[in-house]
Design an enzyme around this catalytic site. Structure first.
Site, PDB file in Angstrom:
ATOM      1  N   SER A 270     -56.050  55.532 -70.759  1.00 36.14           N
ATOM      2  CA  SER A 270     -56.829  56.450 -69.631  1.00 36.14           C
ATOM      3  C   SER A 270     -56.044  57.307 -69.034  1.00 36.14           C
ATOM      4  O   SER A 270     -54.861  56.816 -68.427  1.00 36.14           O
ATOM      5  CB  SER A 270     -57.587  55.488 -68.536  1.00 36.14           C
ATOM      6  N   CYS A 272     -54.377  59.749 -70.190  1.00 33.70           N
ATOM      7  CA  CYS A 272     -52.882  59.949 -70.741  1.00 33.70           C
ATOM      8  C   CYS A 272     -53.098  60.995 -71.857  1.00 33.70           C
ATOM      9  O   CYS A 272     -52.216  61.230 -72.593  1.00 33.70           O
ATOM     10  CB  CYS A 272     -52.401  58.826 -71.574  1.00 33.70           C
ATOM     11  N   ASP A 289     -63.076  60.383 -76.235  1.00 31.01           N
ATOM     12  CA  ASP A 289     -63.004  59.110 -75.464  1.00 31.01           C
ATOM     13  C   ASP A 289     -63.302  57.895 -76.179  1.00 31.01           C
ATOM     14  O   ASP A 289     -62.233  57.129 -76.279  1.00 31.01           O
ATOM     15  CB  ASP A 289     -63.780  58.960 -74.101  1.00 31.01           C
TER      16      ASP A 289
END
Ligand SMILES: Nc1nc2c(ncn2[C@@H]2O[C@H](COP(=O)(O)OP(=O)(O)OP(=O)(O)O)[C@@H](O)[C@H]2O)c(=O)[nH]1
Ligand SMILES: O=C([O-])CC(=O)C(=O)O
Ligand SMILES: [Mn+2]
EC number: 4.1.1.32
Length: 624
Positions: A270, A272, A289
């Site tokens: 998360s 990054c 995601d």
């Protein structure tokens, strides 16, 4: 009382009709049970119609969970000041008594169910409960997983309409065959700002056996949006049981020479860089995601689980993120969360333009210099402030790939994280197992504001999924290693690191350099460029990067920069192997292959160290 009978008594006739036509007793039982438990004042059932979606959107404003902004379609939502990120400590996987799973915050199932049911009793009193149907993955495809969401938050329901494909018709079509996931959410009692009041009773409990997730007394999307990270725990388990992959990955198209389209996935923890990578203007986004990957006729095929973006807004600026910037400044349907608002306009940290000195934000009325109860200065927007918008709004979306029932063929899979001192910016694995182990299973990344707790701490985060793991890590890795055997055409595996720093803590790369690494990886997938063999995989040659920097970014790339970035840092790599090996040794049930592959890498590094020393210039390796 029979569930249907109960529902008929409890719901308005119009709402009951919508449920009755779905021929699924398990669904009826679930709805009756939780409507009774949560005890809302009224229930609204969402079909796939535009009117029902409009209703939810309207209610989010009427109930004060969202406020309209100046631009059409834009609203702002606030989560409580202490409810701004995923709560790892109070997110628990419910397991049979006595079962412990390494790295996973577990709790005895009976006890957990008892506790959450007590917390949820009458929790929606006086509120309206929304019953929503969605699917994960493209509709009517091998990826499709139906899901039902109960929530007393119109904001959560609204977010889901933006982020997921509607599933009411799918439930009707599937009837009793629907093997669906279930989500029960309540924001609980709200304060005058319409944020969850009883944060001490915040709970996110994941019942694997019943494929049900309960979330109470929280609003932050990562804790509440059922189909996102809550479903992810359930699908990781399904994937491991059924032999496919459910991953924390973006999915994008990289455009190669002569119109060649190559699809990549990328797993980074998360905050990054998944969204910022998938959004590169000259490439095409499919997802940012969550990705499902299945084998089909010997190919690895990927699909986006979602159809929208719940993206980090901090740092989005006109220059680095022109497309997101444009979308956020156009009349699209967008929910801004936890940003600064002044005169109906949203502002966020590091947006590259002056920000007002006062307004409203996640702390309430805000002025520059305002401090919180702990004495910390409150920034204009929260670091984890986000925007929620459908992918359709993006000119760079690959819509065909997004809705393809068979997904797209994956050419390359990338792993990366926030690593200040070890990994070079880009590198290719020798083969599937080498990549899965030394890049995926060995991933470490600094903690970020996406979860509550301290930031910037180096943490083990295999495949960027540690927060979402719901099975033993050994079983998860074995599934990955086994997956290769089903493939005739194997994706190449790569590792990236956008966050390398020099001794003084300065970044060694610019935010857009990733565009070059992607083009290089695309060429490597097709064998179009050579590479330098190092003890830790293949790295690019200077000449190739120099040419790509010019072509892609119109920048001159110096030999000095290349050498600094791609020097093989042997002591750091060895230390990492040491850390990772120790972690896996301590847990047990790990595939033997993992230790073998790490040991081979160590031996290669030691041999190279003997020959070249601790820090090995890529130019030295190129000559050999
Ligand atoms: N220094 C540096 N920062 C970057 C780079 N790429 C992205 N970031 C920053 O990293 C942060 C998170 O990036 P995102 O792309 O939104 O993260 P994500 O992986 O999609 O995160 P989740 O939505 O939490 O899963 C943002 O604040 C970016 O500004 C980079 O190349 N260099
Ligand atoms: O789920 C969330 O809170 C947002 C997200 O993508 C992550 O944290 O990885
Ligand atoms: Mn994420």
């Amino acid at each position: 009382m029979e569930p249907l009978e109960y529902l008929q008594n409890r719901l308005d006739p119009e709402q009951f009709e919508k449920i009755k036509v779905i021929d699924n007793p398990e669904l009826h039982e679930f709805l009756a049970k939780y409507i009774d438990l949560l005890n809302p004042a009224k229930v609204f059932v969402c079909t796939d119609s535009k009117e029902d979606e409009d209703y939810v959107r309207r209610k989010a404003i009427e109930y004060g969970e969202e406020k309209p902004l100046a631009m059409e379609g834009h609203t702002v939502h606030y989560d409580g000041y202490y409810d701004q990120a995923r709560d790892k400590a109070r997110t628990k996987i419910l397991v049979p008594k006595g079962v412990e799973i390494p790295f996973i915050n577990t709790m005895d199932r009976e006890e957990g169910l008892k506790e959450i049911h007590e917390i949820m009793r009458d929790i929606a009193k006086g509120k309206e409960l929304f019953v929503c149907f969605f699917v994960l993955g493209p509709k009517n495809s091998i990826f499709t997983i139906p899901a039902v969401q109960l929530t007393d938050s119109a904001y959560v329901a609204h977010s889901e309409f933006i982020l997921y494909r509607k599933g009411y018709e799918e439930f009707k079509r599937l009837g009793r065959d629907a093997k669906f996931l279930k989500f029960v959410h309540s924001a609980g009692e709200l304060d005058e700002r319409k944020t969850s009041k009883n944060i001490d009773k915040r709970r996110i409990y994941i019942d694997l056996e019943g494929e049900t997730v309960y979330s109470a007394n929280t609003q932050y999307g990562g804790n509440t949006i059922g189909l996102k990270k809550l479903a992810f725990r359930l699908t990781i388990r399904r994937a491991v049981q059924e032999g496919w992959l459910s991953e924390h990955m973006f999915l994008m198209r990289v455009n190669g020479p002569n119109g060649r389209k190559t699809y990549f996935t990328g797993a980074y923890p998360s905050m990054c860089g998944k969204t910022s990578t998938a959004m590169l203007p000259w490439e095409n986004i499919v997802g940012d995601d969550l990705t499902f990957i299945v084998d089909m006729k010997g190919e690895a095929r990927g699909a986006n689980v979602e159809k929208g973006v719940f993206g980090i807004i901090q740092g989005v600026n006109q220059e680095d993120d022109p497309i997101i910037w444009q979308v956020l400044h156009s009349p699209n349907e967008i929910i801004f969360s936890n940003v600064l608002v002044k005169d109906g306009k949203p502002y966020w940290n590091d947006m590259g333009i002056p920000i007002p000195d006062e307004g409203e934000n996640h702390s309430g009325k805000w002025w520059r210099g305002k401090k919180d109860a702990e004495g910390n200065e409150i920034p204009p927007s929260h670091k984890n402030a986000r925007f929620t918008v459908s992918l359709e709004a993006f000119p760079n979306v690959d819509l065909e790939a997004l809705e393809a029932p068979c997904g797209v063929r994956i050419g390359g899979m990338i792993f990366g994280g926030r690593d200040a001192d070890t990994w070079p910016p880009v590198r290719e694995a020798f083969d599937w197992a080498h990549g899965v182990i030394t890049m995926g299973a060995a991933l470490e990344s600094e903690t970020t504001a996406a979860t509550l707790g301290k930031e910037g701490v180096r943490a083990f985060n295999p495949m960027a999924i540690l927060d979402f793991l719901s099975v033993h890590i050994g079983d998860y890795l074995r599934n990955y290693l086994e997956f290769e055997k089903k493939l005739r055409i194997k994706p190449k595996i790569f590792a990236v690191n956008y966050f390398l720093r020099d001794k003084d803590g300065r970044w060694l790369n610019h935010k857009l350099d990733k565009a070059v690494w992607l083009k290089w990886m695309e060429l490597r997938v097709h064998g179009d460029v050579d590479a330098i063999e190092t003890p830790v995989g293949y790295i690019p040659k200077y000449e190739d990067l120099k040419r790509l920097f010019k072509e892609v970014l119109n920048k001159d790339y110096s030999r000095e920069d290349y050498e600094k970035q791609f020097t093989i840092r042997v002591p750091e790599f060895l230390a990492k192997i040491e850390r990772i090996e120790k972690i896996y040794k301590d847990v047990g049930n790990i595939p033997e292959e993992l230790f073998k592959i790490l040991e081979e890498e160590r031996q290669r590094l030691l041999k190279a160290k003997e020959e070249y020393g601790d820090y090995i210039s890529p130019f030295q390796l190129e000559k050999s």
